[in-house]
Design a protein around this motif. Structure first.
Motif, short mmCIF file in Angstrom:
data_model
loop_
_atom_site.label_atom_id
_atom_site.label_comp_id
_atom_site.label_asym_id
_atom_site.label_seq_id
_atom_site.Cartn_x
_atom_site.Cartn_y
_atom_site.Cartn_z
N VAL A 346 0.59 -0.93 0.18
CA VAL A 346 -0.31 -0.09 0.16
C VAL A 346 0.77 1.35 -0.25
CG1 VAL A 346 -1.53 1.29 1.10
CG2 VAL A 346 -2.06 -1.13 0.73
N GLY A 347 0.84 2.36 -0.71
CA GLY A 347 1.12 3.65 -0.86
C GLY A 347 0.54 4.35 -1.32
N LEU A 348 1.09 5.75 -1.93
CA LEU A 348 0.73 6.98 -2.12
C LEU A 348 0.58 7.16 -3.50
CD1 LEU A 348 2.01 8.62 0.08
CD2 LEU A 348 0.24 7.61 0.88
N SER A 349 -0.63 7.46 -4.00
CA SER A 349 -1.30 8.05 -4.99
C SER A 349 -0.30 9.34 -5.25
CB SER A 349 -2.90 8.54 -4.88
OG SER A 349 -2.64 9.61 -4.72
N ARG A 350 -0.14 9.39 -7.08
CA ARG A 350 0.71 10.41 -7.64
C ARG A 350 -0.01 11.86 -6.99
NH1 ARG A 350 -0.08 6.37 -12.05
NH2 ARG A 350 2.10 5.73 -12.48
N THR A 351 -0.62 11.74 -6.33
CA THR A 351 -2.15 12.99 -6.28
C THR A 351 -1.68 13.44 -4.98
OG1 THR A 351 -3.93 12.00 -6.55
CG2 THR A 351 -3.53 12.64 -8.75
N ALA A 352 -1.56 12.45 -3.79
CA ALA A 352 -1.71 12.75 -2.33
C ALA A 352 -0.70 13.66 -1.92
CB ALA A 352 -0.63 11.61 -1.69
N ARG A 353 -1.06 14.80 -1.13
CA ARG A 353 -0.25 15.80 -0.54
C ARG A 353 -0.25 15.35 1.03
NH1 ARG A 353 0.91 15.58 -5.10
NH2 ARG A 353 0.75 16.94 -6.22
N PRO A 354 0.59 14.71 1.59
CA PRO A 354 0.62 14.60 2.70
C PRO A 354 0.99 16.55 3.28
CG PRO A 354 2.47 13.14 1.39
CD PRO A 354 1.61 13.20 0.66
N GLU A 355 1.90 17.13 2.77
CA GLU A 355 2.03 17.92 3.84
C GLU A 355 0.54 18.59 3.95
OE1 GLU A 355 2.17 18.39 -0.41
OE2 GLU A 355 3.11 16.96 0.75
N ARG A 356 -0.41 18.69 2.96
CA ARG A 356 -1.90 19.29 3.41
C ARG A 356 -2.74 18.66 3.95
NH1 ARG A 356 -2.54 22.11 -3.19
NH2 ARG A 356 -0.19 22.48 -3.13
N ASP A 357 -2.36 17.35 3.96
CA ASP A 357 -3.35 15.94 4.13
C ASP A 357 -3.37 15.36 5.48
OD1 ASP A 357 -5.68 14.32 4.91
OD2 ASP A 357 -5.22 13.08 2.66
N PRO A 358 -4.06 15.72 6.72
CA PRO A 358 -2.91 15.21 8.34
C PRO A 358 -3.73 14.08 8.67
CG PRO A 358 -4.02 17.34 8.93
CD PRO A 358 -3.53 17.86 7.13
N VAL A 359 -4.44 13.49 8.19
CA VAL A 359 -5.41 12.58 8.09
C VAL A 359 -4.68 11.21 6.92
CG1 VAL A 359 -8.17 11.14 8.37
CG2 VAL A 359 -7.47 13.69 8.69
N LEU A 360 -3.87 11.62 6.68
CA LEU A 360 -3.18 10.39 5.20
C LEU A 360 -1.78 9.61 5.95
CD1 LEU A 360 -3.03 10.35 2.63
CD2 LEU A 360 -1.14 11.47 2.41
N VAL A 361 -2.00 10.15 6.66
CA VAL A 361 -1.18 8.62 7.23
C VAL A 361 -1.75 7.79 8.32
CG1 VAL A 361 -0.76 10.20 9.53
CG2 VAL A 361 0.71 7.79 9.64
N LEU A 362 -3.04 8.09 9.03
CA LEU A 362 -3.72 7.14 8.92
C LEU A 362 -5.35 6.91 8.33
CD1 LEU A 362 -5.08 9.49 12.54
CD2 LEU A 362 -3.64 6.86 12.60
#
Length: 827
Positions: A346-362
């Motif tokens: 499981v990885g991050l999509s090309r459009t994922a923006r961790p720096e803008r989405d604090p819930v992304l890690v969970l």
């Protein structure tokens, strides 16, 4: 040491100078660490080079540097790495071209014997390059040792040629040999366990130890895959530093960090205590274990892709008349917003923006766990580098994703460990640092505190259908031991911490109160069920007042079972489960408005009634001893089988110490015990029958014959068998060895535990004769034991005794406190 050091009569460099310099370095030099290991290796290199030069002096092919053509001395294995622990083996290879085997044999003697004379451990071999390569091809361990070959003296060309050939062989054979290496690592882990959870870990052989570092380096040398490098060098240094201190503390080679050595090793490393030492060791082992998991997963992916690629090329030729270039590109399947599955991870999509989405890690973690897939190390690393902190309190989505992660069951473990490896857990939950890698020094626990919490959540995930609020159950499972390591009762400390954490996670005030209650009282049900008289209305009422509501009771019941199952085999059984279930049923009735009935004696089984009638008729003890040939299906196989002993006899003073003493004389360990009185219909009012139900196990050997037990019990009751003297004689003849220091015993009076008796609680280190000493102290105090509830958890005895005056009333407060003090002194 220099070349002018004392020599023997035949010109061989003497060992005295090296031995003295070695001793000074280890006792007066730098503390454990890379500089000292390197200095010891350099000192040893110089001494061996001088031995080699003296052994080849004057022979044909001697070089200007004192070496020889066609022969070289090579360090391999751990010594080949150029770092040497105080009592590590010297792994040496005498490499030769095969032209003069007689001279090589003589040279080997001049090298090996001085090493043996100093008492140093030596692993040696004499081979030609062809022989060395052939041995490596047949023996994987030999090949791993040669990957670290380092030239010491002699013909450097011979050494470098062997190194190049061995590396080339390894890279060519890697697709076939790496699966073999992985199997070796798995078998070793099965034998030695997980270093990061063991109270007495093997620093080298356990999973996450120094052997795994060697395996990871071998994978990297194959060029097939590579381990995550972040923290790996520091982890290796930590384990080597601890091993150095262990060698000096024990004065011998060894890799097992035993309990009795931990305090000294910690002091030598400048650490405050043994727990700090173990936390550092566990932290290093986690880094190595995680690197191993990621590396072997990558090896498997590469090998699978190599196996698939020829078939894809054949299909491409058939469809298009030509071979497609490059490896196939794995498809990406979306799992959640910004989260995808690709190539089994499981990885991050090309459009994922961790720096803008604090819930992304969970969100990513929950998606991975729910899908039963590992979280890609690249995704975890990217999240750690750029994800924003969550606001306080957390948004609802973050809380829901945490619950989804915990509710995934077993797959949540590997996802949690991936987050922990990148430091994301303590960023999400800063209080997690309190329990991270914290050891639990009780034999009943199989995990560190933090892993136990995750395991409890895994168990709780299977019980979410039993409760109205599965989210509260899962979060309570995660937090129930968060207070461990804090001063005082960890439940009290945990309640305070859990309240704060629950508020930050985003639970409202009512839910936070429920979570705090569950954390504070997570041991209430099992402690009450196993140490209290369930027929006493006061027992039921105290629990009901504590939980307050049926929904909280249901949550606590599920948490109790999950906690015990996650602890270890000795913490839960069908017997404990039945007691807890009985207590919950009684408390549920009270919460529903049904007042508990007055205390009454439990209804005896048919066998118990038969024994009691026979005891009343004969006036003496009657017993039944039934061996348990196999564990019940619902009980963990880790619990000793042992036997069930049921004993009935007319009520009289001295029964408890006499019975416990006889069992101790026969080397029988008491696992659980209950004592109560039965009023038989035909019995006179003042002569009830005592019934004792015991679960026992032989310390070693087979169980004794029941006839012998009864005969010794009769003698103990009539005073012709002096149990105290016999136990003292045996202890003097066969003193027991114990590692570490046990805390002193603690005896307390449980307030308001019963309206009909005084409840005395005893917690102490389990030992032969302990229950005998308790029973004798109670007899001397002149109290009557109305019932007893005895249990053993690991090395700890947890006992409760319902005592009254001779007239059957609870003890006055002052007498109860005096009795508790007397018991402590007796123990």
């Amino acid at each position: 040491m220099t070349s002018t050091d004392a020599r023997t009569a035949d010109g061989t460099p003497g060992t005295g100078g090296y031995a003295a310099a070695r001793s000074r370095l280890l006792t007066q030099g730098a503390p454990p660490g890379p500089p000292r290991r390197a200095a010891l290796a350099a000192l040893t290199d110089q001494w061996l080079a001088e031995l080699f030069a003296a052994g080849t002096a004057g022979t044909a092919g001697t070089t200007d540097a004192g070496g020889a053509h066609g022969v070289s001395l090579v360090a391999v294995g751990g010594y080949g790495d150029g770092a040497l622990s105080p009592h590590s083996d010297l792994d040496l290879l005498l490499l030769h071209d095969g032209h003069d085997s007689t001279a090589v044999a003589a040279l080997a003697d001049r090298l090996w014997y001085p090493v043996w004379d100093l008492g140093l451990a030596l692993d040696h071999s004499v081979r030609t390059p062809a022989q060395a390569r052939r041995t490596a091809g047949e023996d994987l361990k030999a090949q791993l040792g040669l990957l670290h070959a380092r030239h010491l003296s002699g013909d450097p060309g011979l050494t470098s040629a062997l190194r190049a050939a061995v590396l080339a062989d390894w890279r060519e054979q890697a697709p076939a040999r790496l699966p073999e290496l992985q199997e070796l690592c798995a078998a070793r882990a099965e034998r030695h366990g997980e270093l990061r959870y063991l109270l007495e870990p093997d620093l080298k052989e356990a999973r996450g130890g120094l052997r795994d570092i060697t395996a990871l380096r071998a994978v990297a040398a194959s060029w097939l895959a590579d381990a995550p490098r972040e923290g790996l060098a520091d982890a290796r240094r930590t384990l080597l530093d601890v091993r150095d201190a262990l060698h000096l503390a024990t004065g011998r080679a060894g890799d097992r960090l035993t309990l009795q050595e931990q305090d000294q090793v910690a002091a030598d490393l400048g650490l405050p205590d043994a727990d700090t030492l173990l936390r550092q060791v566990y932290g290093a082992a986690r880094v190595i274990s995680y690197a191993g998991e990621v590396t072997w997963r990558e090896v498997g992916r590469v090998l699978r892709s190599r196996a698939v690629r020829p078939r894809l090329r054949a299909l491409a030729r058939g469809a298009f008349g030509r071979t497609t270039a490059g490896a196939p590109v794995a498809e990406r399947s979306p799992l959640a917003e910004g989260v995808v599955e690709q190539d089994g991870e499981v990885g991050l999509s090309r459009t994922a923006r961790p720096e803008r989405d604090p819930v992304l890690v969970l969100r990513a973690a929950a998606a991975a766990a729910q899908a039963g897939l590992p979280l890609s190390p690249h995704a975890a690393r990217r999240l750690a580098a750029s994800v924003r902190p969550l606001p306080t309190p957390w948004p609802a989505e973050a809380r829901d994703r945490l619950v989804s992660l915990l509710g995934a069951g077993r797959p949540s473990v590997q996802v949690w460990e991936a987050l922990d490896a990148e430091g994301l857990i303590t960023r999400l939950l800063p209080d997690w640092e309190r329990v991270r890698c914290r050891p639990q020094r009780t034999a009943v626990h199989r995990w560190t505190v933090d892993r136990h919490l995750i395991e409890t959540a895994v168990r709780a995930a299977g019980m979410t259908r039993r409760v109205d609020r599965p989210d509260l159950l899962l979060v309570a499972a995660l937090l129930h031991d968060i207070g461990k390591g804090e001063p005082g009762d960890h439940g009290v400390a945990g309640e305070r911490i859990a309240r704060d954490m629950a508020g930050r996670i985003g639970f409202d005030r009512a839910d936070t109160t429920v979570l705090a209650t569950l954390v504070r009282h997570h041991l209430l049900l099992v402690d009450t069920a196993t140490r209290r008289d369930l027929a006493d209305p006061a027992t039921v009422r105290v629990v009901a007042e504590t939980v307050g509501a049926q929904s909280t009771l249901d949550l606590l019941h599920a948490l109790t079972e999950a906690d015990a199952l996650a602890t270890g085999p000795a913490a839960w059984s069908a017997w404990r489960g039945a007691l807890v279930g009985d207590l919950v049923e009684r408390v549920s009735a009270l919460l529903a408005g049904d007042e508990p009935a007055a205390p009454r004696a439990p209804v005896p089984t048919a066998e118990q009634e038969r024994l009691a009638v026979e005891a009343f008729r004969t006036g003496g003890p009657v017993l039944a001893l039934r061996a348990r040939t196999e564990p019940p299906a619902e009980e963990p196989s880790g619990e000793p089988l042992g036997a069930e002993l049921t004993l009935a006899l007319p009520d009289r003073p001295g029964v408890l110490p006499a019975t416990a003493g006889v069992l101790a004389l026969h080397r029988l360990t008491v696992r659980t015990a209950e004592l109560r009185t039965l009023d038989l219909p035909d019995a006179v009012h003042d002569a009830p029958v005592l019934l004792l139900a015991w679960r026992i196990a032989a310390e070693y050997g087979s169980l004794p014959d029941g006839t012998r037990l009864r005969a010794d019990l009769v003698r103990a009751l009539d005073g012709s068998l002096d149990i105290a003297a016999r136990l003292a004689e045996r202890d003097a003849a066969y003193p027991r060895r114990r590692g570490g220091t046990a805390p002193p015993p603690r005896v307390t009076v449980a307030p308001a535990a019963s309206r009909h008796a005084t409840v005395i609680e005893v917690r102490a280190q389990d030992a032969p004769g302990l229950l005998f000493r308790i029973g004798r102290a109670l007899e001397r105090a002149g109290v009557r034991v109305r019932s007893a509830h005895v249990g053993t958890l690991g090395a700890n005895a947890v006992d409760a005794f319902y005592v009254t005056t001779s007239g059957g009333a609870p003890l006055p407060a002052r007498e109860a406190a005096s009795l508790a003090r007397a018991l402590e002194q007796a123990l």
